[in-house]
Design a protein around this motif. Structure first.
Motif, PDB file in Angstrom:
ATOM      1  N   ALA A  10       0.868  -1.172   0.009  1.00  0.00           N
ATOM      2  CA  ALA A  10       0.030  -0.002  -0.144  1.00  0.00           C
ATOM      3  C   ALA A  10       0.839   1.340  -0.022  1.00  0.00           C
ATOM      4  O   ALA A  10       0.617   2.370  -0.759  1.00  0.00           O
ATOM      5  CB  ALA A  10      -0.894  -0.038   1.363  1.00  0.00           C
ATOM      6  N   LEU A  11       2.052   1.056   0.532  1.00  0.00           N
ATOM      7  CA  LEU A  11       2.874   2.514   0.692  1.00  0.00           C
ATOM      8  C   LEU A  11       3.453   2.393  -0.583  1.00  0.00           C
ATOM      9  O   LEU A  11       3.645   3.888  -1.139  1.00  0.00           O
ATOM     10  CB  LEU A  11       3.930   2.022   1.505  1.00  0.00           C
ATOM     11  CG  LEU A  11       4.188   2.692   2.934  1.00  0.00           C
ATOM     12  CD1 LEU A  11       5.428   2.371   3.662  1.00  0.00           C
ATOM     13  CD2 LEU A  11       3.779   4.052   3.234  1.00  0.00           C
ATOM     14  N   GLU A  12       3.953   1.534  -1.463  1.00  0.00           N
ATOM     15  CA  GLU A  12       4.093   1.629  -2.807  1.00  0.00           C
ATOM     16  C   GLU A  12       3.300   2.162  -3.776  1.00  0.00           C
ATOM     17  O   GLU A  12       3.663   3.212  -4.399  1.00  0.00           O
ATOM     18  CB  GLU A  12       4.819   0.092  -3.288  1.00  0.00           C
ATOM     19  CG  GLU A  12       6.258  -0.199  -2.770  1.00  0.00           C
ATOM     20  CD  GLU A  12       6.417  -1.697  -2.970  1.00  0.00           C
ATOM     21  OE1 GLU A  12       7.195  -2.186  -2.513  1.00  0.00           O
ATOM     22  OE2 GLU A  12       5.732  -2.251  -3.747  1.00  0.00           O
ATOM     23  N   ALA A  13       2.157   1.677  -3.390  1.00  0.00           N
ATOM     24  CA  ALA A  13       0.955   2.452  -4.281  1.00  0.00           C
ATOM     25  C   ALA A  13       0.876   3.913  -3.887  1.00  0.00           C
ATOM     26  O   ALA A  13       0.605   4.623  -4.925  1.00  0.00           O
ATOM     27  CB  ALA A  13      -0.214   1.829  -4.072  1.00  0.00           C
ATOM     28  N   HIS A  56       0.464  -2.901  -7.480  1.00  0.00           N
ATOM     29  CA  HIS A  56      -0.467  -4.026  -6.842  1.00  0.00           C
ATOM     30  C   HIS A  56      -1.853  -3.619  -6.706  1.00  0.00           C
ATOM     31  O   HIS A  56      -2.799  -4.369  -6.116  1.00  0.00           O
ATOM     32  CB  HIS A  56       0.114  -3.667  -5.066  1.00  0.00           C
ATOM     33  CG  HIS A  56       1.425  -3.945  -5.067  1.00  0.00           C
ATOM     34  ND1 HIS A  56       2.320  -5.120  -5.435  1.00  0.00           N
ATOM     35  CD2 HIS A  56       2.385  -2.885  -4.524  1.00  0.00           C
ATOM     36  CE1 HIS A  56       3.472  -4.693  -5.248  1.00  0.00           C
ATOM     37  NE2 HIS A  56       3.523  -3.579  -4.576  1.00  0.00           N
ATOM     38  N   MET A  57      -2.507  -2.757  -7.709  1.00  0.00           N
ATOM     39  CA  MET A  57      -3.757  -2.582  -7.618  1.00  0.00           C
ATOM     40  C   MET A  57      -4.623  -3.228  -8.951  1.00  0.00           C
ATOM     41  O   MET A  57      -3.955  -3.146  -9.974  1.00  0.00           O
ATOM     42  CB  MET A  57      -4.068  -0.984  -7.861  1.00  0.00           C
ATOM     43  CG  MET A  57      -5.132  -0.385  -7.960  1.00  0.00           C
ATOM     44  SD  MET A  57      -6.006  -0.427  -6.558  1.00  0.00           S
ATOM     45  CE  MET A  57      -7.852  -0.027  -7.144  1.00  0.00           C
ATOM     46  N   LEU A  58      -5.600  -3.851  -8.575  1.00  0.00           N
ATOM     47  CA  LEU A  58      -6.340  -4.561  -9.751  1.00  0.00           C
ATOM     48  C   LEU A  58      -7.614  -3.739 -10.272  1.00  0.00           C
ATOM     49  O   LEU A  58      -7.679  -2.503  -9.850  1.00  0.00           O
ATOM     50  CB  LEU A  58      -6.951  -5.897  -8.844  1.00  0.00           C
ATOM     51  CG  LEU A  58      -5.917  -6.776  -8.536  1.00  0.00           C
ATOM     52  CD1 LEU A  58      -6.261  -7.995  -7.812  1.00  0.00           C
ATOM     53  CD2 LEU A  58      -4.877  -7.453  -9.558  1.00  0.00           C
ATOM     54  N   LYS A  59      -8.185  -4.372 -10.843  1.00  0.00           N
ATOM     55  CA  LYS A  59      -9.266  -3.795 -11.833  1.00  0.00           C
ATOM     56  C   LYS A  59     -10.522  -4.219 -11.807  1.00  0.00           C
ATOM     57  O   LYS A  59     -10.919  -5.334 -11.625  1.00  0.00           O
ATOM     58  CB  LYS A  59      -9.076  -3.655 -13.344  1.00  0.00           C
ATOM     59  CG  LYS A  59      -8.073  -2.660 -13.864  1.00  0.00           C
ATOM     60  CD  LYS A  59      -7.935  -2.831 -15.074  1.00  0.00           C
ATOM     61  CE  LYS A  59      -6.441  -2.032 -15.560  1.00  0.00           C
ATOM     62  NZ  LYS A  59      -6.132  -2.075 -17.008  1.00  0.00           N
ATOM     63  N   THR A  98     -10.290  -3.777  -0.708  1.00  0.00           N
ATOM     64  CA  THR A  98     -10.296  -2.896   0.366  1.00  0.00           C
ATOM     65  C   THR A  98      -8.796  -2.013   0.055  1.00  0.00           C
ATOM     66  O   THR A  98      -8.441  -1.077   0.879  1.00  0.00           O
ATOM     67  CB  THR A  98     -10.101  -3.219   1.852  1.00  0.00           C
ATOM     68  OG1 THR A  98      -9.327  -4.267   2.193  1.00  0.00           O
ATOM     69  CG2 THR A  98     -11.427  -3.909   2.353  1.00  0.00           C
ATOM     70  N   PHE A  99      -7.949  -2.623  -0.758  1.00  0.00           N
ATOM     71  CA  PHE A  99      -6.610  -2.041  -0.933  1.00  0.00           C
ATOM     72  C   PHE A  99      -6.986  -0.346  -1.339  1.00  0.00           C
ATOM     73  O   PHE A  99      -6.003   0.383  -0.928  1.00  0.00           O
ATOM     74  CB  PHE A  99      -5.972  -2.514  -2.361  1.00  0.00           C
ATOM     75  CG  PHE A  99      -4.597  -2.364  -2.353  1.00  0.00           C
ATOM     76  CD1 PHE A  99      -3.504  -2.550  -1.374  1.00  0.00           C
ATOM     77  CD2 PHE A  99      -3.943  -1.964  -3.637  1.00  0.00           C
ATOM     78  CE1 PHE A  99      -2.306  -2.357  -1.398  1.00  0.00           C
ATOM     79  CE2 PHE A  99      -2.758  -1.727  -3.642  1.00  0.00           C
ATOM     80  CZ  PHE A  99      -1.744  -1.801  -2.495  1.00  0.00           C
ATOM     81  N   LEU A 106      -3.144   6.169   3.786  1.00  0.00           N
ATOM     82  CA  LEU A 106      -1.449   6.342   3.724  1.00  0.00           C
ATOM     83  C   LEU A 106      -1.150   7.582   2.969  1.00  0.00           C
ATOM     84  O   LEU A 106      -0.092   8.300   3.010  1.00  0.00           O
ATOM     85  CB  LEU A 106      -0.790   5.194   3.045  1.00  0.00           C
ATOM     86  CG  LEU A 106      -0.734   3.821   3.799  1.00  0.00           C
ATOM     87  CD1 LEU A 106       0.167   2.435   3.179  1.00  0.00           C
ATOM     88  CD2 LEU A 106      -0.255   4.027   5.322  1.00  0.00           C
ATOM     89  N   LEU A 107      -2.084   8.041   2.112  1.00  0.00           N
ATOM     90  CA  LEU A 107      -1.915   9.358   1.449  1.00  0.00           C
ATOM     91  C   LEU A 107      -2.240  10.565   2.450  1.00  0.00           C
ATOM     92  O   LEU A 107      -2.055  11.441   2.098  1.00  0.00           O
ATOM     93  CB  LEU A 107      -3.017   9.565   0.022  1.00  0.00           C
ATOM     94  CG  LEU A 107      -2.213   8.765  -0.842  1.00  0.00           C
ATOM     95  CD1 LEU A 107      -3.331   8.692  -2.067  1.00  0.00           C
ATOM     96  CD2 LEU A 107      -0.899   9.261  -1.397  1.00  0.00           C
TER      97      LEU A 107
END
Ligand code: HPA
Length: 281
Positions: A10-13, A56-59, A98-99, A106-107
């Motif tokens: 999540a941090l990378e995203a 790491h995000m999906l669609k 829930t990502f 985190l933003l």
């Protein structure tokens, strides 16, 4: 089940998004079925990020979900809008669903509004009515917090007695009523789907205290709550049943989208006066 490396992912995203948007939004919107058109009220729209650009995000695979994160100015407030929602019935895990909410936190964005389309089981509801969710009943077979608990997200056992932002709902109801918009406050039952409910199931949901039923949002709300975010949900009633759980017409995705679409004007009207209020809270 929360994975041990979920926080890192999540941090990378979040880092990727931060680099692109170069601004800190004040509020996040998570749009449900048929609601993506809300982005047309953004003036200006600052950044558009395809979900595919986010690590790491999906669609979302469902028609009417746009799969873009859009940052812009909505009635004077910098907002980030997630235009595609991932659902449990699509086969995604609770972590995947829930990502976006974890990235949002985190933003540094602590306030969120969710929209969804829902079946109305309170007999006083009509198709197209807006409902501010005041509580929920989680009937998903999994809880997004099950498994490893990374304390950086929050406590192991979050208290769920006061999840929805009461003051926001009161304000929204006042604003809507003043504008002649039909709005209710109700309890949302979250089920996995994708099949809709039988008449007996609708009746059962009414008996246990639900006013609405849908296939989304509850997992995101649970995660947002563990992360101590302020949040509420606006459901758009897309179909209704009577006291016995019977519907007068068949419910189809096309009809759900069309009903939501007809109500978006009211959502716009509500947002116009409500969003600036949320910025000050
Ligand atoms: N049931 C479950 N989910 C829904 C419904 C419904 O009747 N309408 C829109 N989403």
């Amino acid at each position: 089940m929360p994975e041990k490396n979920l926080y890192k992912q999540a941090l990378e995203a979040a880092e990727t998004i931060k680099r692109i948007i170069k601004t800190k939004p004040k509020l996040a919107l998570f749009l449900g079925t048929g609601s993506a058109q809300i982005i047309q009220s953004l003036h200006p729209s600052i950044s558009e990020i395809d979900y595919g650009e986010i690590p790491h995000m999906l669609k979302a695979s469902v028609q009417s979900h746009h799969n873009q994160l859009i940052v812009g100015n909505l009635y004077g407030v910098t907002v980030m809008i997630w235009t595609g929602r991932l659902h449990y019935y699509e086969g995604y895990t609770m972590d995947q669903i829930t990502f976006p909410i974890r990235i949002t936190k985190l933003l540094g964005v602590d306030k969120a509004i969710f929209t969804n389309a829902a079946g109305g089981i309170n007999p006083s509801y009509n198709p197209g009515d807006l409902v501010l969710v005041r509580d929920h009943i989680n009937l998903f077979p999994a809880n997004p917090l099950r498994g490893y608990n990374d304390e950086r997200w929050g406590v192991r056992f979050p208290d769920m007695s006061n999840v929805y932002q009461k003051s926001w709902n009161i304000q929204a109801a006042k604003i809507a009523t003043k504008q002649g918009i039909t709005i209710h406050q109700g309890v949302y039952a979250g089920l996995p789907g994708p099949s809709l409910e039988t008449s007996a199931e609708y009746k059962y949901l009414r008996t246990i205290g639900a006013d609405l039923v849908g296939m989304s949002t509850v997992p995101e709300i649970i995660v947002a709550h563990q992360m101590r975010m302020q949040k509420t949900v606006i459901s758009i009633v897309s179909n209704v049943v009577d006291n016995d759980g019977n519907a007068s017409t068949e419910t189809t995705l096309e009809q759900v989208i069309a009903t939501v679409d007809n109500s978006l004007e009211n959502v716009h009207k509500l947002f116009k006066n409500w969003i600036p209020f949320l910025d000050k809270r």
